[in-house]
Design a protein around this motif. Structure first.
Motif, PDB file in Angstrom:
ATOM      1  N   LEU A 336       2.629  15.348 -50.837  1.00  0.00           N
ATOM      2  CA  LEU A 336       3.086  14.093 -50.971  1.00  0.00           C
ATOM      3  C   LEU A 336       3.404  13.394 -49.797  1.00  0.00           C
ATOM      4  N   SER A 337       4.260  14.046 -48.799  1.00  0.00           N
ATOM      5  CA  SER A 337       4.660  13.553 -47.503  1.00  0.00           C
ATOM      6  C   SER A 337       3.250  13.037 -46.688  1.00  0.00           C
ATOM      7  N   ARG A 338       2.401  13.767 -46.571  1.00  0.00           N
ATOM      8  CA  ARG A 338       1.204  13.501 -45.673  1.00  0.00           C
ATOM      9  C   ARG A 338       0.261  12.447 -46.427  1.00  0.00           C
ATOM     10  N   SER A 339       0.363  12.623 -47.692  1.00  0.00           N
ATOM     11  CA  SER A 339      -0.467  11.488 -48.661  1.00  0.00           C
ATOM     12  C   SER A 339       0.066  10.378 -48.404  1.00  0.00           C
ATOM     13  N   ALA A 340       1.441  10.247 -48.358  1.00  0.00           N
ATOM     14  CA  ALA A 340       2.261   9.053 -48.246  1.00  0.00           C
ATOM     15  C   ALA A 340       1.865   8.385 -46.784  1.00  0.00           C
ATOM     16  N   VAL A 341       1.995   9.190 -45.741  1.00  0.00           N
ATOM     17  CA  VAL A 341       1.804   8.743 -44.430  1.00  0.00           C
ATOM     18  C   VAL A 341       0.239   8.334 -44.293  1.00  0.00           C
ATOM     19  N   ASN A 342      -0.567   8.995 -44.950  1.00  0.00           N
ATOM     20  CA  ASN A 342      -2.211   8.593 -44.788  1.00  0.00           C
ATOM     21  C   ASN A 342      -2.349   7.313 -45.538  1.00  0.00           C
ATOM     22  N   PHE A 343      -1.700   7.043 -46.644  1.00  0.00           N
ATOM     23  CA  PHE A 343      -1.795   5.808 -47.255  1.00  0.00           C
ATOM     24  C   PHE A 343      -1.134   4.729 -46.434  1.00  0.00           C
ATOM     25  N   SER A 344       0.051   4.841 -46.035  1.00  0.00           N
ATOM     26  CA  SER A 344       0.789   3.680 -45.270  1.00  0.00           C
ATOM     27  C   SER A 344       0.250   3.577 -44.047  1.00  0.00           C
ATOM     28  N   ALA A 345      -0.372   4.543 -43.253  1.00  0.00           N
ATOM     29  CA  ALA A 345      -1.100   4.210 -42.089  1.00  0.00           C
ATOM     30  C   ALA A 345      -2.579   3.663 -42.141  1.00  0.00           C
ATOM     31  N   GLY A 346      -2.967   3.285 -43.315  1.00  0.00           N
ATOM     32  CA  GLY A 346      -4.130   2.366 -43.628  1.00  0.00           C
ATOM     33  C   GLY A 346      -5.372   3.345 -44.044  1.00  0.00           C
ATOM     34  N   ALA A 347      -5.297   4.277 -44.191  1.00  0.00           N
ATOM     35  CA  ALA A 347      -6.514   5.170 -44.753  1.00  0.00           C
ATOM     36  C   ALA A 347      -7.299   4.481 -46.048  1.00  0.00           C
ATOM     37  N   GLN A 348      -8.555   4.309 -45.832  1.00  0.00           N
ATOM     38  CA  GLN A 348      -9.293   3.466 -46.541  1.00  0.00           C
ATOM     39  C   GLN A 348     -10.177   4.525 -47.324  1.00  0.00           C
ATOM     40  N   THR A 349     -10.812   5.389 -46.762  1.00  0.00           N
ATOM     41  CA  THR A 349     -11.679   6.244 -47.392  1.00  0.00           C
ATOM     42  C   THR A 349     -11.400   7.853 -47.076  1.00  0.00           C
ATOM     43  N   PRO A 350     -12.030   8.741 -47.872  1.00  0.00           N
ATOM     44  CA  PRO A 350     -11.876  10.360 -47.456  1.00  0.00           C
ATOM     45  C   PRO A 350     -12.235  10.646 -46.221  1.00  0.00           C
ATOM     46  N   ILE A 351     -12.952   9.653 -45.317  1.00  0.00           N
ATOM     47  CA  ILE A 351     -13.342   9.894 -43.861  1.00  0.00           C
ATOM     48  C   ILE A 351     -12.179  10.287 -43.080  1.00  0.00           C
ATOM     49  N   ALA A 352     -10.725   9.560 -43.503  1.00  0.00           N
ATOM     50  CA  ALA A 352      -9.794   9.941 -42.811  1.00  0.00           C
ATOM     51  C   ALA A 352      -9.441  11.378 -42.920  1.00  0.00           C
ATOM     52  N   SER A 353      -9.700  11.881 -43.934  1.00  0.00           N
ATOM     53  CA  SER A 353      -9.184  13.423 -44.121  1.00  0.00           C
ATOM     54  C   SER A 353     -10.208  14.131 -43.366  1.00  0.00           C
ATOM     55  N   ILE A 354     -11.544  13.818 -43.300  1.00  0.00           N
ATOM     56  CA  ILE A 354     -12.378  14.676 -42.463  1.00  0.00           C
ATOM     57  C   ILE A 354     -12.257  14.514 -41.046  1.00  0.00           C
ATOM     58  N   LEU A 355     -11.731  13.377 -40.487  1.00  0.00           N
ATOM     59  CA  LEU A 355     -11.321  13.432 -38.993  1.00  0.00           C
ATOM     60  C   LEU A 355     -10.197  14.011 -38.916  1.00  0.00           C
ATOM     61  N   ALA A 356      -9.077  14.171 -39.745  1.00  0.00           N
ATOM     62  CA  ALA A 356      -7.739  15.022 -39.704  1.00  0.00           C
ATOM     63  C   ALA A 356      -8.243  16.379 -39.605  1.00  0.00           C
ATOM     64  N   ALA A 357      -9.088  16.884 -40.241  1.00  0.00           N
ATOM     65  CA  ALA A 357      -9.732  18.285 -40.137  1.00  0.00           C
ATOM     66  C   ALA A 357     -10.420  18.628 -38.958  1.00  0.00           C
ATOM     67  N   ALA A 358     -10.913  17.516 -38.479  1.00  0.00           N
ATOM     68  CA  ALA A 358     -11.779  17.774 -37.037  1.00  0.00           C
ATOM     69  C   ALA A 358     -10.736  17.770 -36.112  1.00  0.00           C
ATOM     70  N   PHE A 359      -9.691  17.128 -36.068  1.00  0.00           N
ATOM     71  CA  PHE A 359      -8.435  17.167 -35.080  1.00  0.00           C
ATOM     72  C   PHE A 359      -7.858  18.443 -35.341  1.00  0.00           C
ATOM     73  N   MET A 360      -7.552  18.909 -36.509  1.00  0.00           N
ATOM     74  CA  MET A 360      -6.832  20.096 -36.589  1.00  0.00           C
ATOM     75  C   MET A 360      -7.716  21.486 -35.953  1.00  0.00           C
ATOM     76  N   ALA A 361      -9.001  21.284 -36.040  1.00  0.00           N
ATOM     77  CA  ALA A 361     -10.136  22.155 -35.464  1.00  0.00           C
ATOM     78  C   ALA A 361      -9.682  22.067 -34.046  1.00  0.00           C
ATOM     79  N   LEU A 362      -9.488  20.881 -33.222  1.00  0.00           N
ATOM     80  CA  LEU A 362      -9.304  20.868 -31.928  1.00  0.00           C
ATOM     81  C   LEU A 362      -8.086  21.444 -31.646  1.00  0.00           C
ATOM     82  N   THR A 363      -7.094  21.529 -32.473  1.00  0.00           N
ATOM     83  CA  THR A 363      -5.802  21.900 -32.218  1.00  0.00           C
ATOM     84  C   THR A 363      -6.040  23.610 -32.387  1.00  0.00           C
TER      85      THR A 363
END
Length: 591
Positions: A336-363
């Motif tokens: 709920l918290s991350r989805s709300a942030v994702n929506f509020s931050a302006g995510a338009q498509t699931p590409i935002a989640s794919i990019l977040a997964a890539a950033f977690m891989a870098l982490t």
């Protein structure tokens, strides 16, 4: 050749757009919005992944692994554009309960097996088009379950705030062991943990308002900054822990070494007996994870005016959980918290989640050495503060005031989570809700009705001042008729005939009867026979057309002693007794 290939290309393109309708019009402007949202979600996800792994009783790396490939897989197969999938508090607690009795060396692989089985159940449900299963879990049950889980999570994390040991799967067992060890509490740990709780709570409650009022930031910007502010608290605690060597000098428990790198793909190596032991927990987690995720996805879908497909959600969540199991993670669902942030931050498509997964891989590849000194008390504080917003006692009270039946179900669910265990709470709620519903339909509300004078409206004669005719009795049935309540209808009609000996016609008013099963049909036959022997005709009014069509498949209508009327008013106009006109005679006796 080109003309033959062109239709094929068009077909492939149209199929792709049907599957991923968000690709239409996708360009640099949309990508930039998805990129910003992904960065913000990643900042929030890194500490949450570590904290929820701690809650699940697993090494920190399990939380990071569960936040990489599962997040990307859901983006490809799920139906929500903004749902952020990964570790969550409730599912982490359920995972901890499921693997609690397993030897510590086998817990990580068991958690991965649990995710694999959870995903398997979801995929089966999705292929069978079973998205309707969420209809069996009522909102009061979900609210009570989440509230009970939040309380249990807070109790379970107090051991990290005090720096002591605590074991158990219920609130009572956790509190008992916590209180027995509280004398060994470490002051530095309490200072870090308590300070983190107060800081995180203050940030969550007041920072957005301060940024809006003092610095005149936009409300959306202020909320986003507030959401990602915990990362600065985490950074400060890491700096204090490492700079002052709090672990070595005062025994402060820290995360420790986290292996750098990405997880290997492998099927969890467990025996068949071990898989069988995880079968029921996996099924329960699958149901809870789906209902929770679907609720979040529908809320965001309504706000963004996009459609969420329940069956596709099952496939997306199932695939992401299978991937979590194959990559050394543990069960995941929508946050709920991350989805709300994702929506509020302006995510338009699931590409935002794919990019977040890539950033977690870098982490996982580059940043894990910087997390070594992170205090467990800080992670526990993150979990506890997150649970404050999960508790919905006001909703439970409103439910109790509005409906004692739903309130009883909610209270039972809440207590079951605390006293029996988180994995059984939702099961208790669902079973009790269904049992109480069946109990309510065993004796459905049936009212003798009369007419408001001068109108065509008919209401309960015991609650309103209406006109009634002792010779023509109307019984309104406020429930469908089936095997469990058919004999109750027989008894109700028999009592009315005894209570009103002048009755010549009995009307069954059926505006709420949407179904009459075979047992109820037999009861109607019996009622018709008994009334005929008492010289009383049986009539039916306001019967739904589809129910009437089904009755035509039997001989009931042919044997009915009365008629079937389209409306109740038509029935009363046809059957009502003629008045005694002699009392209105204008003849004058001249004698």
């Amino acid at each position: 050749m080109a003309s033959d290939a062109e239709p094929t290309a068009v077909k492939k393109s149209s199929a792709l757009h049907r599957q991923y309708d968000w690709l239409r019009g996708y360009g640099p402007a949309v990508f930039s919005e998805d990129l910003v949202a992904a960065i913000i979600v990643t900042i929030l996800l890194v500490p949450q992944a570590l904290a929820y792994a701690l809650l699940a009783g697993l090494p920190p790396k399990a939380g990071i692994y569960a936040s990489i490939f599962p997040l990307a897989i859901y983006a490809l197969f799920g139906s929500s554009r903004q749902l952020s999938v990964g570790p969550t508090a409730v599912v982490s607690l359920m995972t901890a309960a499921a693997i609690a009795t397993i030897p510590e060396g086998q817990r990580l692989v068991s958690a991965a097996a649990l995710a694999l089985m959870t995903g398997g159940f979801m995929l089966i449900f999705g292929l069978l088009k079973s998205g309707f299963i969420m209809n069996f879990v009522s909102r009061p049950v979900v609210s009570a379950y989440i509230t009970g889980a939040a309380v249990l999570i807070i109790i379970s994390q107090l051991r990290h705030i005090f720096g002591v040991s605590s074991d158990g799967q219920t609130a009572l067992s956790l509190m008992q062991t916590l209180l027995s060890n509280v004398g060994d509490a470490k002051s530095v740990t309490m200072l870090i943990g308590g300070g983190s709780i107060l800081t995180l709570w203050a940030v969550k409650k007041y920072l957005a308002y301060g940024l809006y009022k003092i610095f005149h930031l936009k409300p959306t910007t202020a909320r986003i900054i507030t959401r990602i502010a915990p990362i600065f608290v985490v950074g400060l605690c890491i700096a204090l822990s490492a700079g002052l060597d709090l672990s070595g000098r005062f025994g402060l428990r820290v995360v420790g070494d986290i292996p750098a790198g990405l997880p290997n793909f492998a099927i969890p190596a467990l025996s068949l007996v071990a898989y069988e032991a995880l079968l029921i927990p996996a099924l329960v987690i699958a149901v809870v994870a789906f209902v929770d995720s679907m609720t979040i996805a529908q809320t965001l879908g309504a706000r963004s005016r996009t459609r969420v497909d329940a069956d596709k959600e099952l496939l997306g969540l199932g695939a992401s959980n299978v991937m979590a199991g194959l990559t050394a993670g543990y069960p995941v669902n929508g946050s709920l918290s991350r989805s709300a942030v994702n929506f509020s931050a302006g995510a338009q498509t699931p590409i935002a989640s794919i990019l977040a997964a890539a950033f977690m891989a870098l982490t996982a590849l580059l940043l894990t050495p910087y997390l070594t000194a992170l205090p467990l008390a800080t992670l526990a504080a993150l979990i506890i503060v997150a649970c404050f917003s999960m508790m919905e006692f006001k909703n439970l009270w409103r439910t109790w005031v509005y409906s004692r039946t739903d309130g009883l179900t909610a209270v039972a669910t809440f207590l079951a989570v605390l006293l029996v265990g988180v994995q059984w709470g939702v099961l208790v709620g669902v079973v009790l809700a269904m049992a109480l519903h069946i109990r309510a339909t065993l004796k459905p509300h049936m009212a003798r009705v009369g007419r408001f004078p001068g109108t065509e409206h008919y209401r309960d004669a015991e609650r309103f001042n209406v006109e009634t005719d002792p010779a023509v009795i109307t019984l309104r049935i406020d429930e469908s008729l089936y095997y469990a309540n058919a004999r109750y209808l027989e008894d109700k009609v028999a009592r009315l005939v005894v209570e009103f000996p002048e009755v010549t016609d009995l009307i069954l008013m059926c505006p709420a009867v949407n179904k009459i099963d075979a047992s109820a049909l037999s009861s109607l036959h019996e009622i018709n026979k008994r009334l005929m022997s008492a010289n009383v005709r049986l009539h039916i009014s306001e019967l739904h057309s589809h129910v009437r069509e089904r009755l035509h498949r039997s001989d009931f209508i042919d044997q009915l002693t009365g008629q079937i009327f389209l409306s109740q008013h038509e029935a009363m106009e046809t059957l009502r007794s003629e008045p005694d006109w002699s009392q209105f005679s204008d003849h004058i006796d001249m004698h």
